[in-house]
Design a protein around this motif. Structure first.
Motif: not given
Length: 233
Positions: A20, A82, A88-89, A91, A187, A191, A223-224, A227
């Motif tokens: 992540g 968030s 950005r995150f 994964y 994260i 995730c 988070l989406k 993400l």
């Protein structure tokens, strides 16, 4: 310049390993640290390392906190991440299944870097298309992984020529002293839990699982919006 902080997460029961990361510009770091530390002070955990596994399972510094308190902490951190200046995150996850651990890490790392580079190229200004990698220190890390980071550096430089620069070969950090590495840990961990619920909904079997599943879904929803998930293998 963009900074890519990354950490890994391992699930021995389901035999998956994930990486992540959080991607943030250097200009946003100071504000992010201030906001996160203010939240941790409000939650009375400002002296704790934010280790998602410890929060979720009541380990380490969080062992004396109730599940409801730990759920509150997790949710509040997710809300802040968030809404923060983190761009950005990212994964990526692989199934272990007897694979060589270092090879698996390298494959995941390459996918994650490619996603970060693509984002930076598309969203950074003309003078801001640089990326620096900071990864959590691993006691078992081998020389070939450090060599691979040099390979990744050269691969990115060759591919993008003068339009992008991948700074050096990556730097090793210590999560205890880095709130952004702790954020990458958060994260990665959450995730992975989201993926488990999606792929194996029967995994949660204890009495408090309804609360846990609700929390995972709440955090997934938070988070989406930032993400990016690379191809899972």
């Amino acid at each position: 310049m963009y900074l890519l902080y990354l950490d890994e997460t391992i699930d021995k029961i389901n035999k998956v390993e994930g990486l992540g990361a959080v991607l943030i510009t250097d200009r946003k770091c100071r504000k992010f640290y201030k906001e996160l530390n203010q939240l941790l002070t409000k939650l009375k955990i400002e002296d704790f390392e934010i280790h998602a596994d410890h929060i979720w399972n009541g380990r380490g510094s969080f062992k004396n906190l109730s599940m409801d308190k730990r759920a509150e902490i997790s949710l509040e951190i997710a809300k802040l991440l968030s809404a923060s200046g983190i761009a950005r995150f990212i994964y990526t996850q692989e199934s272990v299944n007897g694979k060589d651990k270092d090879k698996m890490y390298i494959e995941s790392l390459e996918r994650l870097i490619d996603v970060a580079v693509k984002y930076v190229k598309q969203n950074a200004g003309n003078t801001n298309k640089q990326l620096m990698l900071i990864f959590d220190r691993r006691d078992d890390i081998k020389e070939n992984i450090l060599e691979e980071l040099l390979v990744q550096h050269q691969r990115i430089v060759n591919k993008h020529k003068s339009s992008f620069f991948f700074m050096d070969c990556g730097y090793e950090g210590i999560s205890k002293y880095s709130r952004l590495l702790q954020s990458a840990d958060f994260i990665a961990y959450w995730c992975r839990l989201v993926q488990i619920i999606q792929e194996q909904p029967s995994f949660f079997k204890k009495a408090d699982d309804i609360k846990k599943i609700k929390l995972v879904k709440e955090i997934e929803s938070l988070l989406k919006n930032k993400l990016l998930i690379t191809k899972s293998v």
